[in-house]
Design an enzyme around this catalytic site. Structure first.
Site, PDB file in Angstrom:
ATOM      1  N   PHE A  33     -34.577 -35.865  -2.420  1.00 19.91           N
ATOM      2  CA  PHE A  33     -35.773 -35.433  -2.276  1.00 19.91           C
ATOM      3  C   PHE A  33     -36.633 -35.486  -0.585  1.00 19.91           C
ATOM      4  O   PHE A  33     -35.923 -36.290  -0.364  1.00 19.91           O
ATOM      5  CB  PHE A  33     -36.883 -35.293  -3.696  1.00 19.91           C
ATOM      6  CG  PHE A  33     -37.076 -37.194  -3.463  1.00 19.91           C
ATOM      7  CD1 PHE A  33     -37.480 -37.921  -2.671  1.00 19.91           C
ATOM      8  CD2 PHE A  33     -35.973 -37.665  -4.268  1.00 19.91           C
ATOM      9  CE1 PHE A  33     -37.542 -39.596  -2.724  1.00 19.91           C
ATOM     10  CE2 PHE A  33     -36.518 -39.205  -4.165  1.00 19.91           C
ATOM     11  CZ  PHE A  33     -36.994 -40.171  -3.576  1.00 19.91           C
ATOM     12  N   GLY A  48     -32.073 -43.943 -12.407  1.00 20.84           N
ATOM     13  CA  GLY A  48     -31.398 -44.089 -13.220  1.00 20.84           C
ATOM     14  C   GLY A  48     -31.714 -42.851 -14.015  1.00 20.84           C
ATOM     15  O   GLY A  48     -32.118 -43.612 -14.449  1.00 20.84           O
ATOM     16  N   HIS A  99     -30.636 -49.047  -6.737  1.00 20.43           N
ATOM     17  CA  HIS A  99     -31.014 -48.091  -5.773  1.00 20.43           C
ATOM     18  C   HIS A  99     -31.652 -47.621  -6.483  1.00 20.43           C
ATOM     19  O   HIS A  99     -32.745 -45.987  -6.010  1.00 20.43           O
ATOM     20  CB  HIS A  99     -29.865 -46.695  -5.176  1.00 20.43           C
ATOM     21  CG  HIS A  99     -29.464 -45.769  -6.089  1.00 20.43           C
ATOM     22  ND1 HIS A  99     -29.086 -45.896  -7.341  1.00 20.43           N
ATOM     23  CD2 HIS A  99     -29.749 -44.686  -5.736  1.00 20.43           C
ATOM     24  CE1 HIS A  99     -28.913 -44.391  -7.742  1.00 20.43           C
ATOM     25  NE2 HIS A  99     -28.911 -43.928  -6.926  1.00 20.43           N
ATOM     26  N   GLY A 100     -32.292 -46.800  -7.867  1.00 18.51           N
ATOM     27  CA  GLY A 100     -33.145 -46.555  -8.314  1.00 18.51           C
ATOM     28  C   GLY A 100     -33.201 -46.243  -9.693  1.00 18.51           C
ATOM     29  O   GLY A 100     -32.965 -47.412  -9.981  1.00 18.51           O
ATOM     30  N   PRO A 160     -36.366 -45.483  -5.234  1.00 16.78           N
ATOM     31  CA  PRO A 160     -37.137 -44.791  -5.468  1.00 16.78           C
ATOM     32  C   PRO A 160     -37.941 -44.140  -7.173  1.00 16.78           C
ATOM     33  O   PRO A 160     -36.021 -44.660  -7.562  1.00 16.78           O
ATOM     34  CB  PRO A 160     -36.304 -43.602  -5.143  1.00 16.78           C
ATOM     35  CG  PRO A 160     -35.165 -43.873  -5.196  1.00 16.78           C
ATOM     36  CD  PRO A 160     -35.317 -44.865  -4.399  1.00 16.78           C
TER      37      PRO A 160
END
Length: 320
Positions: A86, A252, A249-250, A225
């Site tokens: 994105f 999920g 890292h995010g 994110p």
């Protein structure tokens, strides 16, 4: 991922301008399977990558066949791809504007990975190594293919880094056409996830693979994110040794893409992305926020791994 803070504040944004920004980014940055036309390819940026790629294909000529449709890797520089990639314009807790994007090493990175995975599987077969799952195939350090694989991984990581920088340049140029004059502040974060690095842990030099994770060593800046309707976070690592200096890292996914497409409607998507200028059609329902875990719960669960510096909420989201 990469994020940078701008000198703009939320009061300088309006919906009409943000819709123009969305359209501009969609024109300037190819998404999904699209790539730059030859006359728009970022040849100068790609040039430093050519010698090492040529050396790789010289040692592994089968790579040329593996690349297939991704052989025009130069045209892919500065492109977003699909899936959960994105580009976003966000506002932080102090009403400052940020640009944030998520993308990787594109098709050629995937082709390199697929080639070496198959090579590792073949090595296991030749060595008669019995694995519980064929996807656990590996190269032993010092073996014939180990160094070539590591070299390919590092090439792809550097390519991904450059790809994000190229896209950020294109996005910022697009913003300048529709928003008041601004500058980029000194706060810029560019971090890998899903990558390999040589590091020192527990008294030993080891290879660390971070899958679904970012490095969160003491002082390391990172980005965690959420989804296209949820918050994201700029963080600083705490250097937790038990996590091998890593963090999530995010958010999920909590359901597969097919399950999300079955479970949600376009009306759900519009409701969950209210206030965000983005696609709201069935083509991106699999990326609906409800298909992802609660990012705030993720951050709470890793409070011992990272410190939150900034909380970002998107106002524009361009998906692949």
């Amino acid at each position: 991922m990469v994020a940078c803070r701008l000198s703009l504040n939320a009061r300088q944004l309006d919906e009409k301008a943000l819709r123009k920004v969305f359209d501009q980014i969609s024109r300037d940055v190819p998404v999904g399977k699209a790539q730059h036309e030859d006359d728009q390819a970022l040849v100068a940026v790609a040039r430093p990558f050519e010698p090492r790629l040529k050396a790789m294909t010289g040692r592994h000529p089968q790579l040329l066949k593996a690349f297939g449709k991704f052989s025009k890797w130069v045209n892919q520089l500065g492109t977003l791809g699909g899936g959960n990639h994105f580009i976003e314009v966000c506002v932080d807790e102090a009403d400052q504007v940020w640009v944030m994007l998520h993308s990787g090493s594109r098709g050629i990175g995937n082709a390199l990975a697929s080639y070496f995975i198959e090579l590792a599987r073949n090595d296991m077969t030749r060595q008669q190594v019995q694995l519980p799952d064929r996807d656990l195939a590996y190269f032993r350090e010092g073996s014939a293919h180990f160094e070539d694989y590591v070299g390919a991984v590092h090439w792809a990581q550097e390519y991904a880094y450059a790809n994000r920088e190229c896209m950020m340049d294109l996005v910022l140029a697009g913003l300048k056409r529709h928003l008041p004059a601004f500058a980029v502040t000194g706060e810029v974060v560019n971090c890998h996830h899903n990558y390999v690095a040589r590091e020192h842990h527990y008294g030993a030099d080891v290879w660390v693979t971070r899958k679904g994770a970012i490095r969160a060593g003491a002082g390391d800046l990172g980005i965690v994110p959420g989804s296209m309707g949820a918050r994201s976070y700029v963080v600083r690592g705490k250097g937790n040794a038990e996590s091998f200096d890593s963090s999530a890292h995010g958010a999920g996914r909590r359901m597969s893409r097919n399950a999300a497409a079955r479970a949600f409607t376009e009306a759900d998507l519009r409701r969950q992305t209210e206030g965000v200028v983005c696609r709201k059609d069935k083509g991106v329902i699999d990326e609906i926020p409800g298909a992802y875990k609660d990012i705030d719960a993720v951050m709470a669960n890793q409070h011992d791994l990272t410190e939150i510096l900034h909380t970002l909420k998107q106002v524009v989201c361009v998906k692949g």
